[in-house]
Write a protein that holds these residues in place. Structure first.
Motif, PDB file in Angstrom:
ATOM      1  N   GLY A 358     -17.200   6.792 -18.107  1.00 23.80           N
ATOM      2  CA  GLY A 358     -18.457   6.608 -17.451  1.00 23.80           C
ATOM      3  C   GLY A 358     -18.846   7.924 -16.771  1.00 23.80           C
ATOM      4  N   GLY A 359     -17.993   8.847 -16.654  1.00 25.19           N
ATOM      5  CA  GLY A 359     -18.286  10.212 -16.001  1.00 25.19           C
ATOM      6  C   GLY A 359     -17.606  10.278 -14.783  1.00 25.19           C
ATOM      7  N   HIS A 360     -17.003   9.527 -14.344  1.00 26.55           N
ATOM      8  CA  HIS A 360     -16.313   9.542 -13.083  1.00 26.55           C
ATOM      9  C   HIS A 360     -14.933  10.353 -13.185  1.00 26.55           C
ATOM     10  CE1 HIS A 360     -19.274   6.591 -12.518  1.00 26.55           C
ATOM     11  NE2 HIS A 360     -18.449   5.634 -13.139  1.00 26.55           N
ATOM     12  N   VAL A 361     -14.748  11.084 -11.940  1.00 32.94           N
ATOM     13  CA  VAL A 361     -13.614  11.965 -11.891  1.00 32.94           C
ATOM     14  C   VAL A 361     -12.417  10.955 -11.353  1.00 32.94           C
ATOM     15  CG1 VAL A 361     -12.494  13.843 -11.089  1.00 32.94           C
ATOM     16  CG2 VAL A 361     -14.678  13.962 -11.761  1.00 32.94           C
ATOM     17  N   PRO A 362     -11.300  10.599 -12.204  1.00 32.79           N
ATOM     18  CA  PRO A 362     -10.250   9.817 -11.657  1.00 32.79           C
ATOM     19  C   PRO A 362      -9.738  10.334 -10.382  1.00 32.79           C
ATOM     20  CG  PRO A 362     -10.013  10.110 -13.859  1.00 32.79           C
ATOM     21  CD  PRO A 362     -11.071  11.313 -13.321  1.00 32.79           C
ATOM     22  N   ALA A 363      -9.538   9.685  -9.336  1.00 30.73           N
ATOM     23  CA  ALA A 363      -8.861  10.182  -8.069  1.00 30.73           C
ATOM     24  C   ALA A 363      -7.335   9.947  -8.162  1.00 30.73           C
ATOM     25  CB  ALA A 363      -9.232   8.942  -6.982  1.00 30.73           C
ATOM     26  N   TRP A 364      -6.951   9.258  -9.214  1.00 35.07           N
ATOM     27  CA  TRP A 364      -5.456   9.130  -9.145  1.00 35.07           C
ATOM     28  C   TRP A 364      -4.795  10.400 -10.119  1.00 35.07           C
ATOM     29  CZ3 TRP A 364      -1.352   6.751  -7.703  1.00 35.07           C
ATOM     30  CH2 TRP A 364      -0.366   6.353  -8.583  1.00 35.07           C
ATOM     31  N   LEU A 365      -4.139  11.325  -9.527  1.00 34.68           N
ATOM     32  CA  LEU A 365      -3.932  12.568  -9.919  1.00 34.68           C
ATOM     33  C   LEU A 365      -3.377  12.659 -11.248  1.00 34.68           C
ATOM     34  CD1 LEU A 365      -3.241  14.572  -6.695  1.00 34.68           C
ATOM     35  CD2 LEU A 365      -5.179  14.747  -7.828  1.00 34.68           C
ATOM     36  N   SER A 366      -2.294  11.771 -11.310  1.00 37.56           N
ATOM     37  CA  SER A 366      -1.510  11.518 -12.583  1.00 37.56           C
ATOM     38  C   SER A 366      -2.518  11.226 -13.955  1.00 37.56           C
ATOM     39  CB  SER A 366      -0.403  10.811 -12.776  1.00 37.56           C
ATOM     40  OG  SER A 366      -0.876   9.443 -12.607  1.00 37.56           O
ATOM     41  N   THR A 367      -3.740  10.556 -13.571  1.00 36.45           N
ATOM     42  CA  THR A 367      -4.642  10.457 -14.754  1.00 36.45           C
ATOM     43  C   THR A 367      -5.558  11.609 -14.712  1.00 36.45           C
ATOM     44  OG1 THR A 367      -4.764   8.088 -14.178  1.00 36.45           O
ATOM     45  CG2 THR A 367      -6.586   8.916 -15.429  1.00 36.45           C
ATOM     46  N   GLN A 368      -5.990  12.406 -13.617  1.00 40.27           N
ATOM     47  CA  GLN A 368      -6.639  13.452 -13.591  1.00 40.27           C
ATOM     48  C   GLN A 368      -6.144  14.449 -14.273  1.00 40.27           C
ATOM     49  OE1 GLN A 368      -7.821  16.118 -10.156  1.00 40.27           O
ATOM     50  NE2 GLN A 368      -9.047  14.187  -9.492  1.00 40.27           N
ATOM     51  N   ARG A 369      -4.859  14.567 -14.400  1.00 40.17           N
ATOM     52  CA  ARG A 369      -4.072  15.665 -15.204  1.00 40.17           C
ATOM     53  C   ARG A 369      -3.472  15.092 -16.475  1.00 40.17           C
ATOM     54  NH1 ARG A 369      -0.808  16.607  -9.486  1.00 40.17           N
ATOM     55  NH2 ARG A 369      -2.402  17.583  -8.396  1.00 40.17           N
ATOM     56  N   SER A 370      -3.764  13.857 -16.843  1.00 38.30           N
ATOM     57  CA  SER A 370      -3.405  13.516 -18.171  1.00 38.30           C
ATOM     58  C   SER A 370      -4.173  14.137 -19.077  1.00 38.30           C
ATOM     59  CB  SER A 370      -3.544  12.000 -18.291  1.00 38.30           C
ATOM     60  OG  SER A 370      -4.547  11.596 -18.195  1.00 38.30           O
ATOM     61  N   LYS A 371      -3.717  14.213 -20.466  1.00 39.92           N
ATOM     62  CA  LYS A 371      -4.427  14.547 -21.646  1.00 39.92           C
ATOM     63  C   LYS A 371      -5.527  13.789 -21.925  1.00 39.92           C
ATOM     64  CE  LYS A 371      -3.550  15.735 -26.394  1.00 39.92           C
ATOM     65  NZ  LYS A 371      -4.776  15.597 -26.883  1.00 39.92           N
ATOM     66  N   ALA A 372      -5.361  12.455 -21.803  1.00 37.10           N
ATOM     67  CA  ALA A 372      -6.390  11.479 -21.952  1.00 37.10           C
ATOM     68  C   ALA A 372      -7.624  11.434 -21.334  1.00 37.10           C
ATOM     69  CB  ALA A 372      -5.942   9.831 -21.662  1.00 37.10           C
ATOM     70  N   PHE A 373      -7.310  12.140 -19.942  1.00 39.60           N
ATOM     71  CA  PHE A 373      -8.611  12.603 -19.307  1.00 39.60           C
ATOM     72  C   PHE A 373      -9.173  14.164 -19.729  1.00 39.60           C
ATOM     73  CE2 PHE A 373     -10.692  14.987 -15.731  1.00 39.60           C
ATOM     74  CZ  PHE A 373     -11.668  14.124 -15.599  1.00 39.60           C
ATOM     75  N   LEU A 374      -8.254  14.792 -19.763  1.00 39.86           N
ATOM     76  CA  LEU A 374      -8.331  16.452 -19.862  1.00 39.86           C
ATOM     77  C   LEU A 374      -9.266  16.544 -21.383  1.00 39.86           C
ATOM     78  CD1 LEU A 374      -5.523  17.899 -18.204  1.00 39.86           C
ATOM     79  CD2 LEU A 374      -7.986  17.946 -17.384  1.00 39.86           C
ATOM     80  N   ASP A 375      -9.251  15.634 -22.175  1.00 42.55           N
ATOM     81  CA  ASP A 375      -9.912  15.613 -23.515  1.00 42.55           C
ATOM     82  C   ASP A 375     -11.154  15.403 -23.383  1.00 42.55           C
ATOM     83  OD1 ASP A 375      -7.503  16.604 -24.571  1.00 42.55           O
ATOM     84  OD2 ASP A 375      -6.924  14.587 -25.606  1.00 42.55           O
ATOM     85  N   GLN A 376     -11.713  14.613 -22.435  1.00 42.03           N
ATOM     86  CA  GLN A 376     -12.983  14.382 -22.279  1.00 42.03           C
ATOM     87  C   GLN A 376     -13.953  15.437 -21.732  1.00 42.03           C
ATOM     88  OE1 GLN A 376     -13.281  10.590 -20.187  1.00 42.03           O
ATOM     89  NE2 GLN A 376     -11.328  10.010 -20.572  1.00 42.03           N
TER      90      GLN A 376
END
Lengths: 446, 332
Positions: A358-376
């Motif tokens: 939805g465009g939001h930056v995850p606040a949970w750092l492990s998600t923020q640094r995960s591939k699943a997010f960084l691919d977006q």
């Protein structure tokens, strides 16, 4: 008339019996309604305010929890965004029938927390599940803290960001050597030049934003520019006006400098913005990152999203808010229910890469640094904005969708439209703030 | 119109019952029976009307918050002072008054016109009565949902109709004037049935002999309506008028649901102001003070109305006692 009395006594007894029989069947909604307890319809009762794309993502996250914990049921209720949601959440909690987990904007947290409506995070078993300060974006965790106690678990940061049309930017010579970002802009002058370059490259407007009847967007824009050169507009828990008149005037002057030369329109509705940016008639768009889904599928539109550069001040700031998870206070909640709620919160954090769609930056750092997010993309391009986040000032009346934003935002609309000069605008702003700072707070904050 | 007014045109008690005005001789059991019979109502009235009102009065002198038990700090008259000095309160009050001014005349006039017409159709009287009254029983949330579909820009039925004939439709949801238009039209369609029923009942009380006599005198249907029906319905009209004024002043739900008091609080009625301060901002004491100010205004309007009516009926009775001057021209 002993016969009559006998009959009456008989009726009274019968009525009493029927009454107690009805209440004994305490599982029916009617009985729980009469007894004023929360009907036990699911293991976790979750309230949120998400519709549209966010709502669909939230449903996916709830399903992920159900899959991971097949024994636990979740009942999610979606309520109207803004004031209606917070009114219901507060009144339900005050009357002893709150949900087990609720969504709250961090900007709305001070009043909820100060009213004693929320369980402190440390009392809910969340720290035992690894939910501690070191695992979140610092600015968000800081905002989740009221009077030294943490009351909410940040789910995301959603900043006010800078969209740009990639094709126009290339034509305007604004792209950097790699071609996937903008050349650095260091101040308001360079930013204005970029808008002009966009216009010269064939855009109808250098930049657009939603202005007409959109006080919230105007307040975000003002907050971002103003926060570069001054502190919060109200202090002391919202009881003192602290607006810096010079800073407000320079902010207004800067806004008007962009509309004066026709780089930006003076008034424009939300649908007008959408039409202009979708069809490549606007170089930049000032809006929240939550608008990404509405442009992602537009054919022939190539765009990217970056944090705003430093404008009037030395450092870039991003006006932002966060969605967070709260556990409303309920004296009657069993420890088992609390444990389920904590599991649910942790599960949402673990699945917050879905939320980032939805465009939001995850606040949970492990998600923020995960591939699943960084691919977006473009989500990964403005993570820094979450770390430079400036939230609404702490007060009982501020926050997402509040009357405060409407009132102050309306004054900013007048300035952008050119109906008020910077000086009058600053005076009007001060008067707006005064109306809130002099009102008696319902509860003491902090 | 949120509440369903429970009043009906006051009928005369039937003549067969002789009322004892002499209280001394009313047997005790009868008085007790009277109390007993009305006790369910009295209990409900005390519990849900007088009780909360008393609580509201007390709370309005404290900084009570809606979300915590307890009264909070004593603030004396300060809540009241802030309310009457708050421009937003008065603008909300004005919005309620404006809504009343916009809705009351058409709701009374149209109800009368259609009640008269429906009473004069030969066939299908029942159908017309039902058709006019039907919308009134639909809950406000449903009505608003239906009208929201019709008003929605670009895709709604009304804007589509406008564009079909080449006109630009007013912005029913996003502008102040459009918002008022939308909410007034919706209210007309929705609540007109109640007044219609009151008038229908009033019309049925008019004896047919009067019309027969008028017809013999050669009065046209229009004259019958103008000189018989309308004057004979004056009591109903005054009742309908005051009920409608009070109901319109109490407007909340349809404006809240359709417009949210927007755009930018420009259509927010006073009850929404009370709701916003009392519940959304948790300022129960302040909200209660605003309620009391509003309550006093409503009571003042009702009292003025009844005083006026009393004065007028008294004047009319005095006029009735004088023999009417009859101008007779004799031609001998």
């Amino acid at each position: 008339m002993s016969g009559a009395l006998g009959r009456r006594r008989f009726l009274a007894l019968g009525g009493g019996l029927a009454m107690s029989a009805g209440l004994a069947a305490c599982s029916s909604p009617l009985a729980t309604g009469l007894a004023g307890t929360q009907p036990d319809t699911a293991d976790v009762i979750f309230w949120n305010l998400f519709t549209g794309g966010d709502g669909a993502n939230m449903v996916l996250m709830e399903d992920a929890f159900r899959k991971a914990h097949p024994g636990l049921s979740v009942e999610a209720t979606i309520l109207g965004w803004g004031n209606p949601y917070y009114t219901k959440l507060a009144l339900a909690t005050a009357s002893g029938t709150p949900p087990d987990v609720g969504i709250s904007h961090l900007s709305r947290l001070p009043l909820l927390a100060a009213s004693g409506l929320l369980e402190p995070v440390e009392d809910t078993g969340l720290p035992e599940l690894g939910i501690t300060s070191d695992k979140f974006t610092p600015a968000a965790w800081q905002k989740a803290t009221v009077g030294g106690t943490v009351y909410a678990v940040p789910l995301d940061t959603h900043p006010f960001v800078l969209f740009y049309n990639t094709d126009l930017a290339r034509k305007a010579g604004l792209l950097d050597a790699a071609g996937d970002g903008l050349k650095p802009m260091r101040n308001a002058a360079e930013f204005t030049d970029a808008l002009r370059a966009m216009k010269d490259a064939g855009a109808q407007y250098g930049a657009v934003m939603s202005i007409t009847a959109d006080p919230s967007t105007c307040w975000r824009y003002f907050s971002m520019v103003y926060s570069g050169i001054a502190g919060p507009v109200v202090t002391h828990e919202g009881t003192r006006v602290a607006v810096d008149d010079d800073a407000a005037q320079s902010t207004f002057a800067f806004m008007q400098s962009l509309t004066k030369d026709g780089l930006m329109p003076r008034s424009l509705t939300g649908s007008g913005v959408n039409a202009l940016f979708s069809t490549g008639k606007a170089g930049f768009l000032f809006d929240g990152e939550w608008q990404i889904p509405s442009y992602r599928d537009v054919k022939g539109l190539h765009f990217n999203v970056v944090p705003f550069p430093a404008l009037l001040g030395p450092k870039p700031v991003a006006y932002a808010d966060s969605h967070s998870l709260v556990i409303p206070r309920n004296g009657k909640r069993s420890s088992a229910r609390t444990a389920h709620a904590a599991l649910f919160v942790r599960s949402l954090l673990d699945n917050s890469a879905i939320w980032a769609h939805g465009g939001h930056v995850p606040a949970w750092l492990s998600t923020q640094r995960s591939k699943a997010f960084l691919d977006q993309s473009p989500q990964r391009n403005y993570v820094q904005a979450a770390f430079n986040a400036v939230y609404d000032p702490v007060a009982w009346y501020t926050g997402a969708g509040s009357d405060f934003q409407t009132t102050v935002g309306s004054t900013i609309i007048e300035v952008i439209a050119g109906r008020l000069g910077p000086k009058d605008g600053a005076a009007r702003l001060r008067a707006d703030l005064k109306r809130y700072t002099t009102a008696r707070p319902p509860v003491k904050i902090g | 119109m949120t509440t369903i007014a429970s009043e009906r045109p006051a009928g005369r008690p039937a003549g067969r019952i002789t009322l004892r005005t002499d209280r001394e001789r009313a047997p005790r059991s009868e008085r007790r029976a009277g109390l007993l019979l009305s006790s369910p109502f009295l209990i409900v009235y005390l519990l849900f009307m007088i009780g909360p009102l008393a609580v509201g009065v007390v709370v309005s002198f404290f900084n009570t918050t809606t979300v915590k038990s307890g009264l909070g700090g004593w603030v004396g008259l300060s809540n009241y002072r802030t309310v009457v000095q708050d421009s937003l309160f008065w603008s909300a009050m004005w919005h309620s008054v404006l809504f009343t001014l916009l809705t009351t005349p058409p709701l009374v006039v149209l109800a009368l016109a259609f009640a008269v017409l429906a009473s004069r159709v030969r066939r299908g009287t029942v159908f017309y009565r039902l058709a006019f009254f039907a919308p009134y029983v639909v809950p406000s949330s449903v009505v608003v949902l239906v009208f929201l579909w019709m008003y929605t820009p670009q895709v709604g039925l009304v804007p589509k109709l406008f564009s079909a004939v080449g006109l630009t439709s007013p912005d029913f949801i996003g502008s102040t004037s459009g918002g008022w238009t939308a909410v007034v039209l919706m209210t007309l369609w929705w609540t007109f049935g109640f007044n219609f029923v009151l008038y229908t009942a009033g019309i049925q009380d008019v004896p047919t002999e009067v019309y027969e006599a008028a017809a013999i005198d050669g009065a046209s249907p229009w004259q019958q309506i103008r000189f018989l029906t309308v004057p004979l319905l004056s009591r109903t009209t005054s009742l309908v008028l005051i009920l409608q004024i009070l109901a319109s002043l109490k407007v909340f739900d349809q404006i809240y649901l359709l417009l949210g008091g927007g755009p930018n609080q420009s259509t927010r009625p006073v009850i929404e102001y009370i709701y916003d301060t009392g519940f959304t901002s948790y300022r129960g004491g302040y909200g209660a003070a605003a309620t009391m100010v509003y309550f006093v205004i409503i009571v003042a309007i009702s009292a003025a109305w009844y005083a006026l009516r009393h004065y007028r009926t008294a004047a009319a009775e005095r006029a009735d006692q004088r023999p009417a001057p009859r101008a007779e021209r004799r031609t001998s």
